[in-house]
Motif scaffolding. Structure first.
Motif, mmCIF file in Angstrom:
data_model
loop_
_atom_site.group_PDB
_atom_site.id
_atom_site.type_symbol
_atom_site.label_atom_id
_atom_site.label_comp_id
_atom_site.label_asym_id
_atom_site.label_seq_id
_atom_site.Cartn_x
_atom_site.Cartn_y
_atom_site.Cartn_z
ATOM 1 N N THR A 5 0.830 -1.189 0.000
ATOM 2 C CA THR A 5 0.000 0.000 0.000
ATOM 3 C C THR A 5 0.871 1.248 0.000
ATOM 4 O O THR A 5 1.779 1.375 0.813
ATOM 5 N N HIS A 6 0.598 2.158 -0.924
ATOM 6 C CA HIS A 6 1.319 3.423 -0.932
ATOM 7 C C HIS A 6 0.927 4.194 0.325
ATOM 8 O O HIS A 6 -0.242 4.242 0.689
ATOM 9 N N PRO A 7 1.891 4.797 1.033
ATOM 10 C CA PRO A 7 1.587 5.501 2.274
ATOM 11 C C PRO A 7 0.522 6.594 2.141
ATOM 12 O O PRO A 7 -0.163 6.913 3.102
ATOM 13 N N ALA A 8 0.325 7.147 0.954
ATOM 14 C CA ALA A 8 -0.695 8.179 0.772
ATOM 15 C C ALA A 8 -2.102 7.610 0.857
ATOM 16 O O ALA A 8 -3.061 8.355 1.019
ATOM 17 N N HIS A 9 -2.251 6.284 0.732
ATOM 18 C CA HIS A 9 -3.569 5.661 0.778
ATOM 19 C C HIS A 9 -3.942 5.148 2.155
ATOM 20 O O HIS A 9 -4.946 4.474 2.304
ATOM 21 N N LEU A 10 -3.159 5.430 3.158
ATOM 22 C CA LEU A 10 -3.471 4.981 4.506
ATOM 23 C C LEU A 10 -4.350 6.013 5.200
ATOM 24 O O LEU A 10 -4.447 7.163 4.779
ATOM 25 N N CYS A 47 5.710 2.592 4.627
ATOM 26 C CA CYS A 47 6.552 3.321 3.679
ATOM 27 C C CYS A 47 7.765 2.466 3.286
ATOM 28 O O CYS A 47 8.112 2.368 2.110
ATOM 29 N N LEU A 48 8.370 1.819 4.263
ATOM 30 C CA LEU A 48 9.539 0.982 4.000
ATOM 31 C C LEU A 48 9.166 -0.238 3.160
ATOM 32 O O LEU A 48 9.888 -0.604 2.221
ATOM 33 N N ARG A 49 8.029 -0.866 3.464
ATOM 34 C CA ARG A 49 7.570 -2.015 2.660
ATOM 35 C C ARG A 49 7.368 -1.594 1.210
ATOM 36 O O ARG A 49 7.769 -2.286 0.280
ATOM 37 N N TYR A 50 6.727 -0.446 1.013
ATOM 38 C CA TYR A 50 6.473 0.055 -0.339
ATOM 39 C C TYR A 50 7.799 0.321 -1.066
ATOM 40 O O TYR A 50 7.975 -0.061 -2.210
ATOM 41 N N ALA A 51 8.731 0.957 -0.379
ATOM 42 C CA ALA A 51 10.012 1.308 -0.995
ATOM 43 C C ALA A 51 10.855 0.081 -1.315
ATOM 44 O O ALA A 51 11.608 0.082 -2.283
ATOM 45 N N CYS A 117 -12.453 1.291 2.360
ATOM 46 C CA CYS A 117 -11.785 1.588 1.089
ATOM 47 C C CYS A 117 -11.269 3.030 1.168
ATOM 48 O O CYS A 117 -12.059 3.962 1.357
ATOM 49 N N PRO A 118 -9.951 3.237 1.030
ATOM 50 C CA PRO A 118 -9.413 4.595 1.135
ATOM 51 C C PRO A 118 -9.752 5.483 -0.061
ATOM 52 O O PRO A 118 -9.683 6.690 0.034
ATOM 53 N N ARG A 119 -10.145 4.890 -1.177
ATOM 54 C CA ARG A 119 -10.450 5.691 -2.357
ATOM 55 C C ARG A 119 -11.831 6.331 -2.250
ATOM 56 O O ARG A 119 -11.993 7.516 -2.455
ATOM 57 N N CYS A 120 -12.845 5.511 -1.940
ATOM 58 C CA CYS A 120 -14.208 6.062 -1.851
ATOM 59 C C CYS A 120 -14.602 6.364 -0.411
ATOM 60 O O CYS A 120 -15.690 6.880 -0.158
ATOM 61 N N ARG A 121 -13.716 6.014 0.526
ATOM 62 C CA ARG A 121 -13.914 6.296 1.952
ATOM 63 C C ARG A 121 -15.223 5.715 2.496
ATOM 64 O O ARG A 121 -15.953 6.382 3.219
#
Length: 155
Positions: A5-10, A47-51, A117-121
């Motif tokens: 998961t990208h950190p911006a989607h948390l 963040c580290l997992r994503y990177a 869902c972080p996109r539609c909240r």
């Protein structure tokens, strides 16, 4: 293929949010401010997992690109290239549209039967998410309607 998961989607904002992005792309040494920010960040592990999984440049979770490459080489991880079109939409971006809301198929029995869902909240039944063995909960980050909407935008 595993995903992260990208950190911006948390649901929690990263500590670097709102700071000068140029600090995370140093020419030589990593600034102490960046290390301090990353060390105290509530989403540092994500963040580290994503990177580690994706081939991203700059400082992520207080690690440099070279450090992440060494980690990948030691553990046999093949980094997934990230293209500009693959970058996630940050949830604070006003231009993004929300997915149409669908009525839940059945009433949830407990809080454990749902996922946000972080996109539609929206909180949805776990059956409204595709499976993804790469994530800790075994489910995709976005709900099925959001994936369908995103696929329609891409074509």
């Amino acid at each position: 293929m595993k995903t992260a998961t990208h950190p911006a989607h948390l649901d929690v904002d990263p500590a670097c949010s709102g700071k000068d992005p140029e600090l995370w792309f140093p020419r030589r040494t990593v600034p102490a401010e960046v290390v301090a920010t990353c060390t105290s960040c509530p989403v540092r592990e994500a963040c580290l997992r994503y990177a580690h999984l994706y081939d991203v440049r700059g400082i992520w979770a207080a690690t440099t690109y070279a450090q992440r490459n060494a980690y990948r080489a030691a553990y046999g991880i093949q980094a997934v290239p990230v293209q500009i079109g693959d970058l996630p939409n940050v949830r604070r971006e006003p231009a993004r549209t929300k997915a149409p809301r669908e009525a839940p198929r059945e009433a949830p029995r407990s809080a454990g039967d749902t996922k946000r869902c972080p996109r539609c909240r929206t909180d949805r039944l776990k059956t409204d998410f595709y499976s993804n063995a790469g994530n800790a909960d075994g489910l995709a980050v976005w709900c099925k309607p959001c994936f369908r909407e995103r696929a329609g935008e891409a074509s």
